[in-house]
Design an enzyme around this catalytic site. Structure first.
Site, mmCIF file in Angstrom:
data_model
loop_
_atom_site.group_PDB
_atom_site.id
_atom_site.type_symbol
_atom_site.label_atom_id
_atom_site.label_comp_id
_atom_site.label_asym_id
_atom_site.label_seq_id
_atom_site.Cartn_x
_atom_site.Cartn_y
_atom_site.Cartn_z
ATOM 1 N N LYS A 43 16.932 40.668 -23.204
ATOM 2 C CA LYS A 43 17.230 41.767 -24.128
ATOM 3 C C LYS A 43 16.996 43.055 -23.359
ATOM 4 C CE LYS A 43 15.829 43.803 -28.519
ATOM 5 N NZ LYS A 43 17.188 44.369 -28.700
ATOM 6 N N GLY A 70 18.494 49.242 -32.694
ATOM 7 C CA GLY A 70 17.959 50.466 -32.097
ATOM 8 C C GLY A 70 17.256 50.202 -30.781
ATOM 9 N N CYS A 124 25.067 50.943 -25.746
ATOM 10 C CA CYS A 124 24.670 50.522 -27.086
ATOM 11 C C CYS A 124 25.113 51.570 -28.109
ATOM 12 C CB CYS A 124 23.152 50.349 -27.149
ATOM 13 S SG CYS A 124 22.595 49.919 -28.790
ATOM 14 N N LYS A 160 27.182 47.612 -18.006
ATOM 15 C CA LYS A 160 27.792 47.150 -19.259
ATOM 16 C C LYS A 160 28.429 48.324 -19.993
ATOM 17 C CE LYS A 160 26.854 44.265 -23.230
ATOM 18 N NZ LYS A 160 25.839 43.396 -23.826
ATOM 19 N N ILE A 186 32.390 43.588 -23.329
ATOM 20 C CA ILE A 186 32.059 44.863 -23.901
ATOM 21 C C ILE A 186 30.743 44.780 -24.680
ATOM 22 C CG2 ILE A 186 34.404 45.731 -24.191
ATOM 23 C CD1 ILE A 186 34.347 44.732 -27.102
ATOM 24 N N GLY A 213 30.948 39.393 -32.613
ATOM 25 C CA GLY A 213 31.453 38.151 -33.190
ATOM 26 C C GLY A 213 32.957 38.024 -33.030
ATOM 27 N N GLY A 261 26.943 35.817 -27.197
ATOM 28 C CA GLY A 261 25.866 36.418 -27.987
ATOM 29 C C GLY A 261 25.838 35.904 -29.409
ATOM 30 N N THR A 262 26.624 36.524 -30.278
ATOM 31 C CA THR A 262 26.579 36.246 -31.717
ATOM 32 C C THR A 262 26.769 34.765 -32.061
ATOM 33 O OG1 THR A 262 27.383 38.474 -32.130
ATOM 34 C CG2 THR A 262 27.625 36.918 -33.931
HETATM 35 C C1 LIG Z 1 21.553 41.175 -32.506
HETATM 36 C C2 LIG Z 1 22.192 41.750 -31.281
HETATM 37 C C3 LIG Z 1 21.421 42.434 -30.355
HETATM 38 C C4 LIG Z 1 22.011 42.959 -29.199
HETATM 39 N N1 LIG Z 1 21.227 43.601 -28.290
HETATM 40 C C5 LIG Z 1 21.765 44.033 -27.123
HETATM 41 C C6 LIG Z 1 20.950 44.584 -26.106
HETATM 42 O O1 LIG Z 1 19.714 44.655 -26.212
HETATM 43 N N2 LIG Z 1 21.571 45.041 -24.987
HETATM 44 C C7 LIG Z 1 22.929 44.951 -24.785
HETATM 45 O O2 LIG Z 1 23.428 45.367 -23.726
HETATM 46 N N3 LIG Z 1 23.722 44.391 -25.727
HETATM 47 C C8 LIG Z 1 23.176 43.934 -26.876
HETATM 48 N N4 LIG Z 1 23.975 43.337 -27.815
HETATM 49 C C9 LIG Z 1 25.429 43.220 -27.567
HETATM 50 C C10 LIG Z 1 25.777 41.841 -26.999
HETATM 51 O O3 LIG Z 1 25.146 41.607 -25.757
HETATM 52 C C11 LIG Z 1 27.305 41.702 -26.819
HETATM 53 O O4 LIG Z 1 27.763 42.663 -25.907
HETATM 54 C C12 LIG Z 1 28.058 41.873 -28.135
HETATM 55 O O5 LIG Z 1 27.330 41.349 -29.211
HETATM 56 C C13 LIG Z 1 29.439 41.205 -28.100
HETATM 57 O O6 LIG Z 1 29.341 39.834 -27.806
HETATM 58 P P1 LIG Z 1 29.256 38.662 -28.948
HETATM 59 O O7 LIG Z 1 30.407 38.879 -29.868
HETATM 60 O O8 LIG Z 1 29.318 37.380 -28.181
HETATM 61 O O9 LIG Z 1 27.948 38.849 -29.641
HETATM 62 C C14 LIG Z 1 23.400 42.808 -28.979
HETATM 63 C C15 LIG Z 1 24.175 42.107 -29.910
HETATM 64 C C16 LIG Z 1 23.585 41.570 -31.041
HETATM 65 C C17 LIG Z 1 24.452 40.817 -32.011
#
Ligand SMILES: Cc1cc2nc3c(=O)[nH]c(=O)nc-3n(C[C@H](O)[C@H](O)[C@H](O)COP(=O)(O)O)c2cc1C
Length: 301
Positions: A43, A70, A124, A160, A186, A213, A261-262
Site C-alpha cells: 500500500k 485518503g 491518487c 503510476k 492507471i 473495478g 486490485g479490486t
Molecule cells: C481500496 C483501494 C485502495 C487503493 N490504494 C491505493 C494506494 O495506496 N496506492 C495506489 O497507487 N493505488 C491505490 N489504489 C488503486 C489501485 O492500485 C488500482 O490502480 C485501481 O484500483 C485500479 O485497479 P483495479 O480495478 O484492479 O482495482 C487503491 C484501490 C483501492 C480499490
C-alpha cells in the site's frame, strides 16, 4: 513460458498485486505471494503518519467500487518493519507518496535496500495536502519528482499515472524524460460519488472517491494503448482486471505486466493462481511461447 523480466527483475508470471489492496502488512503481502502473484506492491506509504479519511471510505457501485481512503499510512519508519518482514518469495515493490520531490526522494532512499522496485504514486484522486493526482496532473511536477528520485536511488523506479487528465501521453513522456524505468497505468478513475437515497447524504465521508473495478477496464486499456504508442519504457497495466482474458487484452494493448486490485476484494488472493492457469491455457491454445510475444499485438492494426 510465463516468466518475464521487467527492468532486470525476474518474475515467474506477469501478475502483480496492485497498491492499496492487501498491501498494508508483511503478513498479507506474504499471503498474496504464496497465492501465486508474480510480484507484490505495498500500500502507498508516506514520510510521516497519515490517518486518512474517516469511515465510510469505500462503497460498492455498478461495475466496481468507489474509495476515498485518503492514503492512510503509518509513515516510513513504521512501514520499514513490514518491508523487512517480507518473505522475498517474489519481487517486492514499495509504493510511496509525498507532497514534494524531496519527500519522495527521502522515502525512496530510506527503503531502497529493502525492495526490488519502487512505484511512485503521483496519481491518487483523493489524496490530502497536495499529494497524489495534484502531482500527476502536472507535467513539470511529475518531471521533478521522478528526476529527484532517480538521482537518489539505484533500484528501478515505476511511476503510476492518473487517467484523470486531458492528455495522458504528455505526462507519460514527462516521466520518461525524467528517467523513469517504467509506467503503471492507471490509478483509480474519477473522482465519483454515490448518494444515499433515504438520507440524501453522500455515502463516503470525503463525498468523492476514485472508481475501480471492471467498469474502468476499457479506459485503463485505452490509457495503456495510447501510452505504448508514444513511449519506450515498459508499461504495467491495471484497472478492472479479474480474469486471464482481461490480462491478454492488456498485453495486446502494450502492457508488459499487469496488476490486480479490486477483484481480490471479491475473489480473494487465490485469483492470482486462477488468472495464471487461464493465461497459460490461452497461450498454449494460441501458440504463444512467451509473454513478450503478446505485448503490443493490437498495434499491428
Ligand atoms: C481500496 C483501494 C485502495 C487503493 N490504494 C491505493 C494506494 O495506496 N496506492 C495506489 O497507487 N493505488 C491505490 N489504489 C488503486 C489501485 O492500485 C488500482 O490502480 C485501481 O484500483 C485500479 O485497479 P483495479 O480495478 O484492479 O482495482 C487503491 C484501490 C483501492 C480499490
Amino acid at each position: 513460458m510465463m516468466e518475464i523480466e521487467l527492468f532486470g527483475v525476474k518474475m515467474k508470471n506477469p501478475t502483480m498485486l496492485a497498491a492499496g489492496v492487501m498491501g498494508s502488512t508483511a503478513a498479507s503481502l506474504n499471503w498474496v505471494s504464496r497465492c501465486g502473484a508474480g510480484a507484490v506492491v505495498s500500500k502507498s506509504f508516506s514520510k510521516m503518519p497519515n490517518k486518512g479519511y474517516k469511515n465510510p471510505t469505500t462503497v460498492e457501485v455498478n461495475g466496481g467500487i468507489i474509495n476515498a481512503i485518503g492514503l492512510s499510512s503509518p509513515g516510513v519508519e513504521t512501514f520499514k518493519k513490514e518491508l523487512e518482514s517480507l518473505n522475498g518469495e517474489v519481487p517486492k515493490i514499495a509504493s510511496i507518496y509525498g507532497a514534494t520531490p524531496e519527500e519522495f526522494s527521502q522515502i525512496a532512499s530510506e527503503i531502497e535496500d529493502l525492495v526490488d522496485l519502487i512505484e511512485l504514486n503521483i496519481s491518487c484522486p483523493h489524496a490530502m495536502g497536495g499529494c497524489g493526482a495534484a502531482i500527476g496532473q502536472d507535467k513539470e511536477l511529475t518531471f521533478n519528482v521522478v528526476k529527484l528520485v532517480k538521482d537518489a536511488v539505484s533500484v528501478p523506479v515505476m511511476v503510476k499515472l492518473t487517467p484523470n487528465v486531458t492528455d495522458l501521453t504528455e505526462i507519460a513522456l514527462s516521466a520518461e524524460k525524467a528517467g523513469c524505468d517504467g509506467l503503471t497505468l492507471i490509478n483509480s478513475l474519477g473522482p465519483g460519488i454515490k448518494i444515499d437515497l433515504e438520507t440524501g447524504r453522500p455515502i463516503l465521508s470525503n463525498k468523492f472517491g476514485g472508481m475501480s473495478g471492471p467498469a474502468i477496464k476499457p479506459i485503463a486499456l485505452r490509457c495503456v494503448f495510447e501510452t505504448y504508442a508514444v513511449t519506450n519504457v515498459p508499461l504495467v497495466g491495471v484497472g478492472g482486471i479479474s480474469n486471464a482474458q482481461d490480462v491478454v487484452e492488456f498485453l495486446y494493448a502494450g502492457a508488459s505486466a499487469v496488476q490486480v486490485g479490486t477483484a481480490i476484494m471479491e475473489m480473494g488472493p487465490e485469483i492470482f493462481a486462477e488468472i495464471c492457469t487461464g493465461l497459460e491455457k490461452f497461450m498454449i491454445e494460441h501458440e504463444f511461447d512467451s509473454i513478450s510475444e503478446m505485448v503490443g499485438l493490437a498495434h499491428e492494426f
